[in-house]
Design a protein around this motif. Structure first.
Motif, PDB file in Angstrom:
ATOM      1  N   GLN A  79       0.811  -1.219   0.000  1.00  0.00           N
ATOM      2  CA  GLN A  79       0.000   0.000   0.000  1.00  0.00           C
ATOM      3  C   GLN A  79       0.844   1.269   0.000  1.00  0.00           C
ATOM      4  O   GLN A  79       0.330   2.351  -0.254  1.00  0.00           O
ATOM      5  CB  GLN A  79      -0.931   0.028   1.220  1.00  0.00           C
ATOM      6  N   LEU A  80       2.138   1.153   0.297  1.00  0.00           N
ATOM      7  CA  LEU A  80       3.000   2.330   0.373  1.00  0.00           C
ATOM      8  C   LEU A  80       3.745   2.627  -0.918  1.00  0.00           C
ATOM      9  O   LEU A  80       4.262   3.724  -1.080  1.00  0.00           O
ATOM     10  CB  LEU A  80       4.026   2.152   1.502  1.00  0.00           C
ATOM     11  N   THR A  81       3.805   1.659  -1.805  1.00  0.00           N
ATOM     12  CA  THR A  81       4.584   1.858  -3.028  1.00  0.00           C
ATOM     13  C   THR A  81       3.914   2.856  -3.960  1.00  0.00           C
ATOM     14  O   THR A  81       2.695   2.999  -3.973  1.00  0.00           O
ATOM     15  CB  THR A  81       4.800   0.536  -3.788  1.00  0.00           C
ATOM     16  N   MET A  82       4.722   3.509  -4.738  1.00  0.00           N
ATOM     17  CA  MET A  82       4.238   4.463  -5.736  1.00  0.00           C
ATOM     18  C   MET A  82       4.517   3.954  -7.151  1.00  0.00           C
ATOM     19  O   MET A  82       4.217   4.620  -8.119  1.00  0.00           O
ATOM     20  CB  MET A  82       4.928   5.822  -5.534  1.00  0.00           C
ATOM     21  N   THR A  83       5.080   2.775  -7.258  1.00  0.00           N
ATOM     22  CA  THR A  83       5.462   2.229  -8.555  1.00  0.00           C
ATOM     23  C   THR A  83       4.234   1.885  -9.399  1.00  0.00           C
ATOM     24  O   THR A  83       3.221   1.447  -8.861  1.00  0.00           O
ATOM     25  CB  THR A  83       6.340   0.971  -8.383  1.00  0.00           C
ATOM     26  N   PRO A  84       4.333   2.060 -10.713  1.00  0.00           N
ATOM     27  CA  PRO A  84       3.248   1.623 -11.587  1.00  0.00           C
ATOM     28  C   PRO A  84       3.310   0.114 -11.871  1.00  0.00           C
ATOM     29  O   PRO A  84       2.388  -0.438 -12.449  1.00  0.00           O
ATOM     30  CB  PRO A  84       3.489   2.424 -12.868  1.00  0.00           C
ATOM     31  N   ILE A  85       4.382  -0.547 -11.447  1.00  0.00           N
ATOM     32  CA  ILE A  85       4.550  -1.983 -11.655  1.00  0.00           C
ATOM     33  C   ILE A  85       3.632  -2.727 -10.684  1.00  0.00           C
ATOM     34  O   ILE A  85       3.574  -2.388  -9.504  1.00  0.00           O
ATOM     35  CB  ILE A  85       6.020  -2.390 -11.422  1.00  0.00           C
ATOM     36  N   PRO A  86       2.900  -3.748 -11.134  1.00  0.00           N
ATOM     37  CA  PRO A  86       2.059  -4.514 -10.210  1.00  0.00           C
ATOM     38  C   PRO A  86       2.902  -5.152  -9.096  1.00  0.00           C
ATOM     39  O   PRO A  86       3.948  -5.742  -9.362  1.00  0.00           O
ATOM     40  CB  PRO A  86       1.443  -5.604 -11.097  1.00  0.00           C
ATOM     41  N   VAL A  87       2.432  -5.004  -7.866  1.00  0.00           N
ATOM     42  CA  VAL A  87       3.106  -5.562  -6.701  1.00  0.00           C
ATOM     43  C   VAL A  87       2.184  -6.617  -6.091  1.00  0.00           C
ATOM     44  O   VAL A  87       1.040  -6.326  -5.754  1.00  0.00           O
ATOM     45  CB  VAL A  87       3.437  -4.464  -5.667  1.00  0.00           C
ATOM     46  N   LEU A  88       2.691  -7.838  -5.955  1.00  0.00           N
ATOM     47  CA  LEU A  88       1.910  -8.965  -5.446  1.00  0.00           C
ATOM     48  C   LEU A  88       2.443  -9.385  -4.084  1.00  0.00           C
ATOM     49  O   LEU A  88       3.646  -9.405  -3.864  1.00  0.00           O
ATOM     50  CB  LEU A  88       2.008 -10.144  -6.409  1.00  0.00           C
ATOM     51  N   SER A  89       1.529  -9.725  -3.186  1.00  0.00           N
ATOM     52  CA  SER A  89       1.948 -10.252  -1.882  1.00  0.00           C
ATOM     53  C   SER A  89       1.026 -11.392  -1.486  1.00  0.00           C
ATOM     54  O   SER A  89      -0.142 -11.427  -1.870  1.00  0.00           O
ATOM     55  CB  SER A  89       1.957  -9.158  -0.819  1.00  0.00           C
ATOM     56  N   SER A  90       1.544 -12.297  -0.700  1.00  0.00           N
ATOM     57  CA  SER A  90       0.791 -13.501  -0.372  1.00  0.00           C
ATOM     58  C   SER A  90      -0.399 -13.281   0.553  1.00  0.00           C
ATOM     59  O   SER A  90      -1.393 -13.998   0.416  1.00  0.00           O
ATOM     60  CB  SER A  90       1.725 -14.556   0.210  1.00  0.00           C
ATOM     61  N   PRO A  91      -0.381 -12.346   1.505  1.00  0.00           N
ATOM     62  CA  PRO A  91      -1.552 -12.236   2.376  1.00  0.00           C
ATOM     63  C   PRO A  91      -2.860 -11.960   1.634  1.00  0.00           C
ATOM     64  O   PRO A  91      -3.866 -12.617   1.884  1.00  0.00           O
ATOM     65  CB  PRO A  91      -1.187 -11.099   3.328  1.00  0.00           C
ATOM     66  N   ARG A  92      -2.869 -11.012   0.723  1.00  0.00           N
ATOM     67  CA  ARG A  92      -4.109 -10.689   0.005  1.00  0.00           C
ATOM     68  C   ARG A  92      -4.578 -11.876  -0.841  1.00  0.00           C
ATOM     69  O   ARG A  92      -5.743 -12.251  -0.828  1.00  0.00           O
ATOM     70  CB  ARG A  92      -3.932  -9.447  -0.867  1.00  0.00           C
ATOM     71  N   LEU A  93      -3.639 -12.474  -1.577  1.00  0.00           N
ATOM     72  CA  LEU A  93      -3.995 -13.600  -2.437  1.00  0.00           C
ATOM     73  C   LEU A  93      -4.388 -14.822  -1.607  1.00  0.00           C
ATOM     74  O   LEU A  93      -5.336 -15.537  -1.945  1.00  0.00           O
ATOM     75  CB  LEU A  93      -2.830 -13.935  -3.368  1.00  0.00           C
ATOM     76  N   GLY A  94      -3.673 -15.058  -0.525  1.00  0.00           N
ATOM     77  CA  GLY A  94      -3.992 -16.200   0.339  1.00  0.00           C
ATOM     78  C   GLY A  94      -5.342 -16.050   1.004  1.00  0.00           C
ATOM     79  O   GLY A  94      -6.125 -17.008   1.094  1.00  0.00           O
ATOM     80  N   LEU A  95      -5.643 -14.843   1.489  1.00  0.00           N
ATOM     81  CA  LEU A  95      -6.941 -14.606   2.115  1.00  0.00           C
ATOM     82  C   LEU A  95      -8.070 -14.758   1.100  1.00  0.00           C
ATOM     83  O   LEU A  95      -9.120 -15.325   1.404  1.00  0.00           O
ATOM     84  CB  LEU A  95      -6.992 -13.240   2.785  1.00  0.00           C
ATOM     85  N   ALA A  96      -7.838 -14.289  -0.117  1.00  0.00           N
ATOM     86  CA  ALA A  96      -8.862 -14.436  -1.162  1.00  0.00           C
ATOM     87  C   ALA A  96      -9.125 -15.913  -1.447  1.00  0.00           C
ATOM     88  O   ALA A  96     -10.285 -16.324  -1.585  1.00  0.00           O
ATOM     89  CB  ALA A  96      -8.418 -13.714  -2.445  1.00  0.00           C
ATOM     90  N   ALA A  97      -8.085 -16.725  -1.493  1.00  0.00           N
ATOM     91  CA  ALA A  97      -8.258 -18.161  -1.730  1.00  0.00           C
ATOM     92  C   ALA A  97      -9.008 -18.798  -0.564  1.00  0.00           C
ATOM     93  O   ALA A  97      -9.910 -19.632  -0.764  1.00  0.00           O
ATOM     94  CB  ALA A  97      -6.910 -18.835  -1.929  1.00  0.00           C
ATOM     95  N   GLY A  98      -8.666 -18.403   0.668  1.00  0.00           N
ATOM     96  CA  GLY A  98      -9.361 -18.942   1.835  1.00  0.00           C
ATOM     97  C   GLY A  98     -10.808 -18.520   1.866  1.00  0.00           C
ATOM     98  O   GLY A  98     -11.700 -19.324   2.185  1.00  0.00           O
ATOM     99  N   ALA A  99     -11.101 -17.271   1.551  1.00  0.00           N
ATOM    100  CA  ALA A  99     -12.472 -16.770   1.531  1.00  0.00           C
ATOM    101  C   ALA A  99     -13.299 -17.517   0.492  1.00  0.00           C
ATOM    102  O   ALA A  99     -14.455 -17.866   0.728  1.00  0.00           O
ATOM    103  CB  ALA A  99     -12.488 -15.270   1.263  1.00  0.00           C
ATOM    104  N   TRP A 100     -12.698 -17.778  -0.667  1.00  0.00           N
ATOM    105  CA  TRP A 100     -13.381 -18.538  -1.713  1.00  0.00           C
ATOM    106  C   TRP A 100     -13.709 -19.941  -1.213  1.00  0.00           C
ATOM    107  O   TRP A 100     -14.831 -20.429  -1.416  1.00  0.00           O
ATOM    108  CB  TRP A 100     -12.505 -18.596  -2.965  1.00  0.00           C
TER     109      TRP A 100
END
Length: 157
Positions: free
Chosen positions: A131-152
């Motif tokens: 959430q702090l980065t200013m880069t236009p490059i996509p930044v991926l992290s495991s918590p968001r993706l992992g939580l989405a998989a668990g929620a699904w």
């Protein structure tokens, strides 16, 4: 991550190696999965044990992470070239509870990368940097993706 059934809804149980991860997942739940009930279990000994028996330094996480990203690239038919970047001092800040300082160091390092298709934050402790980065490059992290998989998984049972 595990699923506990509680009536027709469900509860997602999360196992953490640090209490610092609890608010990260609560915030992600509030942003993306309102109404999902999380049950947090913290066992700091797991991380201490892993460091004693699995890794001498955090730099050792780079090899397995690179292998995982390359394997995923092959799986989807897109070979990838992975470069690594160890953010000096970030883990020391995390260990003393300075999660904001850790995230800022990681975000600054990410913002200095100029020639990548994507940036993968290899440890959950780095998630705050996303959430702090200013880069236009996509930044991926495991918590968001992992939580989405668990929620699904909770939704589909």
């Amino acid at each position: 991550m595990g699923i506990l059934k509680k009536g027709p809804v469900g509860v997602l149980a999360l196992l953490h190696t640090s209490p610092a991860h609890v608010p990260v997942f609560d915030d992600l739940r509030d942003e993306d999965h309102q109404g999902l009930e999380l049950r947090h279990f913290v066992d700091e000994e797991l991380l201490a044990r892993a460091r004693r028996e699995v890794a001498a330094t955090l730099e050792s996480t780079l090899g397995p992470t690179v292998a995982l990203v390359e394997e995923e690239g092959r799986r989807i038919g897109r070979p990838v070239a992975v470069r690594t970047l160890l953010v000096e001092g970030a883990w020391a800040r995390f260990e003393v509870g300075d999660t904001e300082g850790c995230a800022r160091l990681v975000a600054d390092a990410v913002d200095a990368v100029g020639d990548a298709d994507a940036i993968v934050l290899a440890q959950g402790s780095m998630a705050g940097a996303q959430q702090l980065t200013m880069t236009p490059i996509p930044v991926l992290s495991s918590p968001r993706l992992g939580l989405a998989a668990g929620a699904w998984a909770v939704r589909v049972g």
